[in-house]
Write an enzyme that holds these catalytic residues in place. Structure first.
Site, PDB file in Angstrom:
ATOM      1  N   LYS A  61       3.056 -28.252-116.566  1.00 13.64           N
ATOM      2  CA  LYS A  61       3.581 -27.555-117.735  1.00 13.64           C
ATOM      3  C   LYS A  61       2.924 -28.215-118.934  1.00 13.64           C
ATOM      4  O   LYS A  61       3.230 -29.356-119.281  1.00 13.64           O
ATOM      5  CB  LYS A  61       5.100 -27.677-117.789  1.00 13.64           C
ATOM      6  N   TYR A  96       4.681 -32.594-116.653  1.00 13.98           N
ATOM      7  CA  TYR A  96       5.107 -31.999-117.924  1.00 13.98           C
ATOM      8  C   TYR A  96       4.512 -32.803-119.077  1.00 13.98           C
ATOM      9  O   TYR A  96       4.924 -33.927-119.342  1.00 13.98           O
ATOM     10  CB  TYR A  96       6.629 -31.973-118.018  1.00 13.98           C
TER      11      TYR A  96
END
Length: 273
Positions: A164, A136
Site C-alpha cells: 500500500k 504499508y
C-alpha cells in the site's frame, strides 16, 4: 492469498472516555459483512493504530479470532506496527496463532529508521507472523519513506504479496516483481484514485467504503476497466466522498456512522476536539 480487489479500512470504536470499544468495532465489521463486504483492514490505516496500546491490539485480535462468522467468511487484515519493534513482534506472534488472514506492516512514526533498520524490522515481522503480508508506506504520516531498493530486497520474501503505497506513485513502476509472483498494489483511500489507477495501482484500501461499500467497489471496478460511472452512481460516490473528505476524514466518518445508528463513538483527542 487475498482474493478481494478491495478491502475497507474500518475505524476503531471508542467509548466517550476514549477507552476501547471492542464490541462496537466488531459490530461495524458485521454490518459491512451484511452489506456484501468480504475483506476488512482492522487497526491501521484510519490513523488510530498508534494510539492503541499493545494490550488493546491483542484484545481486538482475540475478539475477531473468536468470531467464527467473520474469520470463516471474510478476509481479515490486521495492522502491525509500533514505535517499538519488540511490541510489533509480540503482536505478530499472537496473530500467527489465529485465523487472521493477513497482516499489513506499517513503519514507526517519528523515529525515522534507516532503510537497513526498516528492512530488518519487516523481515522479523514477516517471519514471526507466518501470514501473507502487505507493506504499508506512508511517508506523509510517519516521516519515513520505504525506498525502492529496500522494497525490491523485501520482494524476495514469498509471504509479501502487496504494498500500500501512499508516497510517490511512480515508485511502483520501478519495482522488480518476478513474473510468477502474485503481487498487488493498493491505493490508500479514494483521494486521487483515478490517477493511482493510471499509474498501475490494482487494488484499493477504502475509507469511504465504510459508508457506501457497494458504490465505492463499483466505482473502483469501473476505473480498472478504464470506464466511467453514469447517472445516479456518480452522485452516490461523490456524496460519500464529500461526507468523508470534507474536513478530518476519521471524525467525519464516525459522525456519519453514528448518525446511522452504529456505535463507533468518539475519536481519541486531539481529533474531534
Amino acid at each position: 492469498m487475498l482474493n478481494e480487489i478491495f478491502h475497507i479500512a474500518v475505524p476503531t470504536a471508542f467509548y466517550d472516555d476514549e477507552t476501547l470499544n471492542v464490541e462496537g468495532t466488531i459490530h461495524h465489521i458485521e454490518n459491512l459483512y451484511q452489506k456484501g463486504v468480504r475483506s476488512v483492514f482492522v487497526c491501521g490505516t484510519t490513523g488510530e493504530q498508534h494510539s492503541l496500546s499493545l494490550s488493546e491490539k491483542l484484545e481486538l485480535v482475540e475478539a475477531i479470532d473468536t468470531n467464527n462468522e467473520l474469520t470463516n467468511n471474510m478476509e481479515i487484515i490486521f495492522g502491525v506496527a509500533s514505535v517499538r519493534q519488540k511490541e510489533a513482534e509480540e503482536l505478530a506472534k499472537y496473530i500467527s496463532k489465529t485465523n487472521i488472514t493477513a497482516i499489513m506492516i506499517g513503519y514507526p512514526p517519528y523515529i525515522k529508521p534507516s532503510q537497513e533498520e526498516a528492512f530488518n524490522y519487516t523481515k522479523s515481522l514477516v517471519s514471526i507472523s507466518g501470514k501473507d503480508v502487505i507493506l504499508y508506506n506512508n511517508p506523509a504520516r510517519t516521516g519515513f519513506d520505504l525506498e525502492v531498493d529496500t522494497i525490491n530486497k523485501l520482494l524476495s520474501m514469498k509471504n509479501i504479496i502487496g504494498i500500500k503505497e501512499a508516497g510517490e506513485k511512480t515508485k511502483i513502476q520501478k519495482l522488480k516483481i518476478e513474473s510468477d509472483k502474485q503481487f498487488y498494489i493498493y491505493a490508500g483511500g479514494e483521494q486521487g484514485l483515478e490517477d493511482s489507477v493510471r499509474h498501475g495501482f490494482n487494488r484499493l484500501s477504502s475509507i469511504a467504503g465504510n459508508l457506501a461499500p457497494a458504490e465505492i467497489k463499483t466505482w473502483f471496478e469501473t476505473l480498472l476497466k478504464n470506464e466511467e460511472l453514469k447517472g445516479e452512481e456518480i452522485y452516490k460516490v461523490e456524496n460519500a466522498l464529500k461526507k468523508v473528505y470534507s474536513g478530518t476524514p476519521l471524525v467525519n466518518l464516525k459522525k456519519e456512522l453514528n448518525s446511522q445508528g452504529e456505535d463507533l463513538g468518539v475519536c481519541r483527542s486531539p481529533l474531534g476536539k
